[in-house]
Write an enzyme that holds these catalytic residues in place. Sequence first.
Site, mmCIF file in Angstrom:
data_model
loop_
_atom_site.group_PDB
_atom_site.id
_atom_site.type_symbol
_atom_site.label_atom_id
_atom_site.label_comp_id
_atom_site.label_asym_id
_atom_site.label_seq_id
_atom_site.Cartn_x
_atom_site.Cartn_y
_atom_site.Cartn_z
ATOM 1 N N THR A 80 4.105 1.862 2.553
ATOM 2 C CA THR A 80 5.440 2.004 1.970
ATOM 3 C C THR A 80 6.246 3.050 2.732
ATOM 4 O O THR A 80 7.402 2.824 3.111
ATOM 5 C CB THR A 80 5.347 2.371 0.485
ATOM 6 N N GLY A 129 0.834 -1.188 0.000
ATOM 7 C CA GLY A 129 0.000 0.000 0.000
ATOM 8 C C GLY A 129 0.874 1.245 0.000
ATOM 9 O O GLY A 129 2.047 1.206 0.381
ATOM 10 N N CYS A 130 0.299 2.365 -0.418
ATOM 11 C CA CYS A 130 1.085 3.599 -0.500
ATOM 12 C C CYS A 130 1.474 4.109 0.890
ATOM 13 O O CYS A 130 2.646 4.428 1.140
ATOM 14 C CB CYS A 130 0.319 4.664 -1.280
ATOM 15 N N TYR A 131 0.521 4.191 1.815
ATOM 16 C CA TYR A 131 0.842 4.623 3.171
ATOM 17 C C TYR A 131 1.835 3.668 3.852
ATOM 18 O O TYR A 131 2.811 4.119 4.467
ATOM 19 C CB TYR A 131 -0.426 4.716 4.021
#
Length: 325
Positions: free
Chosen positions: A119, A115-117
């Site tokens: 990461t 997921g972006c968060y």
Amino acid sequence: MTSTVFIDGEAGTTGLQIRERLEGRGDLKVVSVDPAKRKDPDARAELLNGVDAVILCLPDAASKEAVGMITSNSVRVIDASTAYRTASGWTYGFPEMAPDQRAAIAGSKRVSNPGCYPTGFIALTRPLVEEGVIPADWPITVNAVSGYSGGGKGLIEEFEGPAPEGTSDAFRTYGLTLQHKHVPEMQLYGGFDHPPLFAPSVGRYAQGMIVEVPIQLWALPSKPKPEDLRDALASAYRREAFVEVASDEETKALQKARAGAGGFNAQLDPEALNGTNKMKLYVFGNPETGQARLVALLDNLGKGASGAAVQNLNLMLGLPEASGL
């Protein structure tokens, strides 16, 4: 030899960006379902089983359905949903996370894109947990803001659409049930015994994000200084092309940067790395108060989604890791 790739969900936000990153490459051929057979499950199954690699850019339930349709033992799969991020048998697709992670991804046929968060969060905290700077049982908090593209087509339409369907919100906090779907992977791969307290938000801009972890240094058992945290992160990512740790000089320059009489720091822009697969980490600290703010800057659609998928694809197919990035 040219490898074939099928992006299932190529019309979505992440799928479109992945396809754009793969276009023009001579070592890959992106194949698509014949428009006349778009709703034909047999045609879709044929592609899912007939290519070298599949990238799933689908909601969780649809991703699980697609994986269930793959019967070939040779097809390599990258899933961009949250369906398999903590699942047994799947490799977490964050190459920079650990010394052996690249090899694990390269040798895997099932990779879950991070997921972006998570990461940003994992990049900031995992090295500190492994070094014993932050105890695994520490009550950790993460605050973050993302562009609205992270919410997919629905949120994009809401922020970009006209009234009354659209919204005029400048900023919106969410995840107020404290059950955000990214928390399990944050806890697992961050190395924590307890779920992080995650406070996500979205701003009125399309893409880019800032992930921040505040730390009370004085309360940690080892009583570290801000430079200890920076040194640990710099050591962890010293050989990485896509993850950079800001130097002490750059950090101090940012802390001194002023904009007008209000004294706002002016240069940490969530959109600064848009269109790239890069992530930059900062440690802002105050030795006098014994406090620090760990900050990750990245493109939620780049290193947080499509860029990471392409990086993983390259590793899985034995291609140069930075191709298309």
